[in-house]
Every structure is written in C-alpha cells, then in structure tokens.
Write a protein that holds these residues in place. Structure first.
Motif, PDB file in Angstrom:
ATOM      1  N   GLY A  54      18.471  -6.614  14.929  1.00 27.94           N
ATOM      2  CA  GLY A  54      18.456  -5.170  14.690  1.00 27.94           C
ATOM      3  C   GLY A  54      18.705  -4.730  13.264  1.00 27.94           C
ATOM      4  O   GLY A  54      19.211  -3.648  13.038  1.00 27.94           O
ATOM      5  N   LEU A  55      18.323  -5.570  12.302  1.00 27.77           N
ATOM      6  CA  LEU A  55      18.647  -5.243  10.921  1.00 27.77           C
ATOM      7  C   LEU A  55      17.691  -4.225  10.323  1.00 27.77           C
ATOM      8  O   LEU A  55      16.488  -4.291  10.518  1.00 27.77           O
ATOM      9  N   ILE A  56      18.234  -3.313   9.549  1.00 24.90           N
ATOM     10  CA  ILE A  56      17.417  -2.428   8.741  1.00 24.90           C
ATOM     11  C   ILE A  56      17.459  -2.942   7.306  1.00 24.90           C
ATOM     12  O   ILE A  56      18.310  -3.767   6.954  1.00 24.90           O
ATOM     13  N   ILE A  57      16.564  -2.444   6.499  1.00 27.55           N
ATOM     14  CA  ILE A  57      16.417  -2.956   5.136  1.00 27.55           C
ATOM     15  C   ILE A  57      17.741  -2.970   4.387  1.00 27.55           C
ATOM     16  O   ILE A  57      18.085  -3.924   3.686  1.00 27.55           O
ATOM     17  N   SER A  58      18.516  -1.923   4.542  1.00 34.34           N
ATOM     18  CA  SER A  58      19.745  -1.790   3.765  1.00 34.34           C
ATOM     19  C   SER A  58      20.819  -2.784   4.167  1.00 34.34           C
ATOM     20  O   SER A  58      21.802  -2.954   3.441  1.00 34.34           O
ATOM     21  N   THR A  59      20.674  -3.457   5.290  1.00 31.15           N
ATOM     22  CA  THR A  59      21.711  -4.381   5.757  1.00 31.15           C
ATOM     23  C   THR A  59      21.290  -5.845   5.686  1.00 31.15           C
ATOM     24  O   THR A  59      22.102  -6.721   5.949  1.00 31.15           O
ATOM     25  N   ILE A  60      20.068  -6.111   5.302  1.00 32.01           N
ATOM     26  CA  ILE A  60      19.562  -7.485   5.327  1.00 32.01           C
ATOM     27  C   ILE A  60      20.369  -8.411   4.431  1.00 32.01           C
ATOM     28  O   ILE A  60      20.521  -9.586   4.726  1.00 32.01           O
ATOM     29  N   ARG A  61      20.922  -7.911   3.344  1.00 31.73           N
ATOM     30  CA  ARG A  61      21.660  -8.758   2.398  1.00 31.73           C
ATOM     31  C   ARG A  61      23.153  -8.850   2.723  1.00 31.73           C
ATOM     32  O   ARG A  61      23.907  -9.496   1.995  1.00 31.73           O
ATOM     33  N   SER A  62      23.556  -8.245   3.824  1.00 28.10           N
ATOM     34  CA  SER A  62      24.968  -8.210   4.192  1.00 28.10           C
ATOM     35  C   SER A  62      25.263  -9.213   5.291  1.00 28.10           C
ATOM     36  O   SER A  62      24.697  -9.140   6.378  1.00 28.10           O
ATOM     37  N   ASP A  63      26.169 -10.153   5.031  1.00 28.92           N
ATOM     38  CA  ASP A  63      26.455 -11.186   6.029  1.00 28.92           C
ATOM     39  C   ASP A  63      27.075 -10.605   7.292  1.00 28.92           C
ATOM     40  O   ASP A  63      26.852 -11.143   8.385  1.00 28.92           O
ATOM     41  N   VAL A  64      27.812  -9.537   7.164  1.00 30.24           N
ATOM     42  CA  VAL A  64      28.479  -8.973   8.345  1.00 30.24           C
ATOM     43  C   VAL A  64      27.496  -8.344   9.324  1.00 30.24           C
ATOM     44  O   VAL A  64      27.839  -8.057  10.464  1.00 30.24           O
ATOM     45  N   ALA A  65      26.255  -8.154   8.886  1.00 30.69           N
ATOM     46  CA  ALA A  65      25.252  -7.543   9.757  1.00 30.69           C
ATOM     47  C   ALA A  65      24.623  -8.548  10.713  1.00 30.69           C
ATOM     48  O   ALA A  65      23.955  -8.157  11.669  1.00 30.69           O
ATOM     49  N   TYR A  66      24.810  -9.838  10.470  1.00 26.18           N
ATOM     50  CA  TYR A  66      24.175 -10.872  11.278  1.00 26.18           C
ATOM     51  C   TYR A  66      25.093 -11.317  12.415  1.00 26.18           C
ATOM     52  O   TYR A  66      26.267 -11.629  12.192  1.00 26.18           O
ATOM     53  N   ASP A  67      24.548 -11.410  13.614  1.00 30.91           N
ATOM     54  CA  ASP A  67      25.339 -11.778  14.787  1.00 30.91           C
ATOM     55  C   ASP A  67      25.376 -13.278  15.055  1.00 30.91           C
ATOM     56  O   ASP A  67      26.328 -13.776  15.653  1.00 30.91           O
ATOM     57  N   TYR A  68      24.340 -14.001  14.673  1.00 24.59           N
ATOM     58  CA  TYR A  68      24.239 -15.414  15.029  1.00 24.59           C
ATOM     59  C   TYR A  68      24.221 -16.283  13.770  1.00 24.59           C
ATOM     60  O   TYR A  68      23.492 -15.985  12.823  1.00 24.59           O
ATOM     61  N   TRP A  69      25.013 -17.358  13.816  1.00 23.74           N
ATOM     62  CA  TRP A  69      25.169 -18.216  12.635  1.00 23.74           C
ATOM     63  C   TRP A  69      25.042 -19.682  13.001  1.00 23.74           C
ATOM     64  O   TRP A  69      25.495 -20.107  14.071  1.00 23.74           O
ATOM     65  N   GLY A  70      24.462 -20.448  12.086  1.00 18.73           N
ATOM     66  CA  GLY A  70      24.459 -21.892  12.207  1.00 18.73           C
ATOM     67  C   GLY A  70      25.722 -22.464  11.584  1.00 18.73           C
ATOM     68  O   GLY A  70      26.548 -21.740  11.024  1.00 18.73           O
ATOM     69  N   GLN A  71      25.855 -23.783  11.631  1.00 12.44           N
ATOM     70  CA  GLN A  71      27.094 -24.441  11.235  1.00 12.44           C
ATOM     71  C   GLN A  71      27.203 -24.709   9.739  1.00 12.44           C
ATOM     72  O   GLN A  71      28.274 -25.053   9.272  1.00 12.44           O
ATOM     73  N   GLY A  72      26.149 -24.578   8.983  1.00 14.65           N
ATOM     74  CA  GLY A  72      26.215 -24.813   7.551  1.00 14.65           C
ATOM     75  C   GLY A  72      25.796 -26.226   7.171  1.00 14.65           C
ATOM     76  O   GLY A  72      26.013 -27.181   7.917  1.00 14.65           O
ATOM     77  N   THR A  73      25.195 -26.344   5.997  1.00 21.24           N
ATOM     78  CA  THR A  73      24.803 -27.637   5.458  1.00 21.24           C
ATOM     79  C   THR A  73      25.145 -27.656   3.970  1.00 21.24           C
ATOM     80  O   THR A  73      24.901 -26.684   3.252  1.00 21.24           O
ATOM     81  N   GLN A  74      25.743 -28.754   3.516  1.00 22.47           N
ATOM     82  CA  GLN A  74      26.237 -28.837   2.145  1.00 22.47           C
ATOM     83  C   GLN A  74      25.108 -29.189   1.179  1.00 22.47           C
ATOM     84  O   GLN A  74      24.361 -30.152   1.405  1.00 22.47           O
ATOM     85  N   VAL A  75      25.026 -28.428   0.115  1.00 26.15           N
ATOM     86  CA  VAL A  75      24.112 -28.719  -0.984  1.00 26.15           C
ATOM     87  C   VAL A  75      24.949 -28.923  -2.235  1.00 26.15           C
ATOM     88  O   VAL A  75      25.739 -28.045  -2.610  1.00 26.15           O
ATOM     89  N   THR A  76      24.801 -30.083  -2.845  1.00 27.75           N
ATOM     90  CA  THR A  76      25.534 -30.383  -4.077  1.00 27.75           C
ATOM     91  C   THR A  76      24.534 -30.766  -5.156  1.00 27.75           C
ATOM     92  O   THR A  76      23.723 -31.680  -4.956  1.00 27.75           O
ATOM     93  N   VAL A  77      24.600 -30.054  -6.269  1.00 27.49           N
ATOM     94  CA  VAL A  77      23.685 -30.299  -7.380  1.00 27.49           C
ATOM     95  C   VAL A  77      24.498 -30.775  -8.574  1.00 27.49           C
ATOM     96  O   VAL A  77      25.353 -30.043  -9.080  1.00 27.49           O
ATOM     97  N   SER A  78      24.241 -31.991  -9.010  1.00 27.56           N
ATOM     98  CA  SER A  78      24.973 -32.544 -10.141  1.00 27.56           C
ATOM     99  C   SER A  78      24.216 -32.274 -11.438  1.00 27.56           C
ATOM    100  O   SER A  78      22.996 -32.194 -11.462  1.00 27.56           O
ATOM    101  N   SER A  79      24.962 -32.148 -12.513  1.00 27.83           N
ATOM    102  CA  SER A  79      24.345 -31.833 -13.816  1.00 27.83           C
ATOM    103  C   SER A  79      23.930 -33.088 -14.547  1.00 27.83           C
ATOM    104  O   SER A  79      24.265 -34.198 -14.172  1.00 27.83           O
TER     105      SER A  79
END
Length: 125
Positions: free
Chosen positions: A100-125
């Motif tokens: 049910g997102l509107i344009i103004s809320t798409i960038r807000s994490d609190v607007a999302y109801d469902y979440w995955g568990q996360g995946t680590q990204v590490t970038v070395s210099s």
C-alpha cells in the motif's frame, strides 16, 4: 509474504554483486519491493525500490547509476545489481515489501510491513 535475501559477500572496490530477494509466501506481484541497508553504527537507509509493475524504480542518490533494481514477478524475485562497489557500500542489505505504498513513503523503512533477514555485503578498498 516471506522474503529471503541472498547474494551478499566480500568483494573488492570496483567489483559487482547481485543480490536477490525471493518471496516464498503468497504472491507479491502487487507489492512494492525495496532494498535498504544498515552499516555498523548507522541507521538503516533506503537504497532502491521498484513498483509492482516493474516500470517505476527509485534510487538513493548514493547508488544512482551504479545499482539497478529489477523484478521477475513470475519467479517472485527482485534483484539488486550492484556495480562499481565502494567501501562505503559495506552494510547488511535487507529487502522489504508492502502493498500500500504511495510515492512519498517508498523511501521510508517504517512504511514496509514485510522484511527479509538481511545479507552482508563487504567491500574492501
């Protein structure tokens, strides 16, 4: 909706990674899907999002031109192609979905109801 994020890893600056967000629950073809990331000691921040049709995409300024979000509703999958990675891209990346997102809320994490568990990204210099 049950989301599973994968594809993270350890890479060098300038390399590429493709993250995947797979839905194993009810269809999310009508859902907006977003990617967020959280670095140690920092707040979770918006990375990219894609509307259910796939025709409308949104990006954080910090990744615009380097990251591409795309979806395959038939496979219940959303990908985040990350090119020209930088050390500052290092974070845990999460995918999220909401119907049910509107344009103004798409960038807000609190607007999302469902979440995955996360995946680590590490970038070395």
């Amino acid at each position: 909706v049950q989301l599973q994020a994968s594809g993270g890893g350890l890479v060098q600056a300038g390399d590429s990674l493709r993250l995947s967000c797979i839905n194993t629950g009810r269809t999310f073809s009508q859902y907006t899907v977003g990617w967020f990331r959280q670095a140690p000691g920092k707040e979770r921040e918006f990375v990219a999002a894609i509307r259910w049709s796939g025709r409308h995409t949104f990006y954080a300024d910090s990744v615009k031109g380097r990251f591409t979000i795309a979806r395959d509703n038939a496979k219940s999958t959303v990908h985040l192609q990350m090119n020209s990675l930088k050390p500052e891209d290092t974070a845990v990346y999460y995918c999220a979905a909401d119907a049910g997102l509107i344009i103004s809320t798409i960038r807000s994490d609190v607007a999302y109801d469902y979440w995955g568990q996360g995946t680590q990204v590490t970038v070395s210099s």
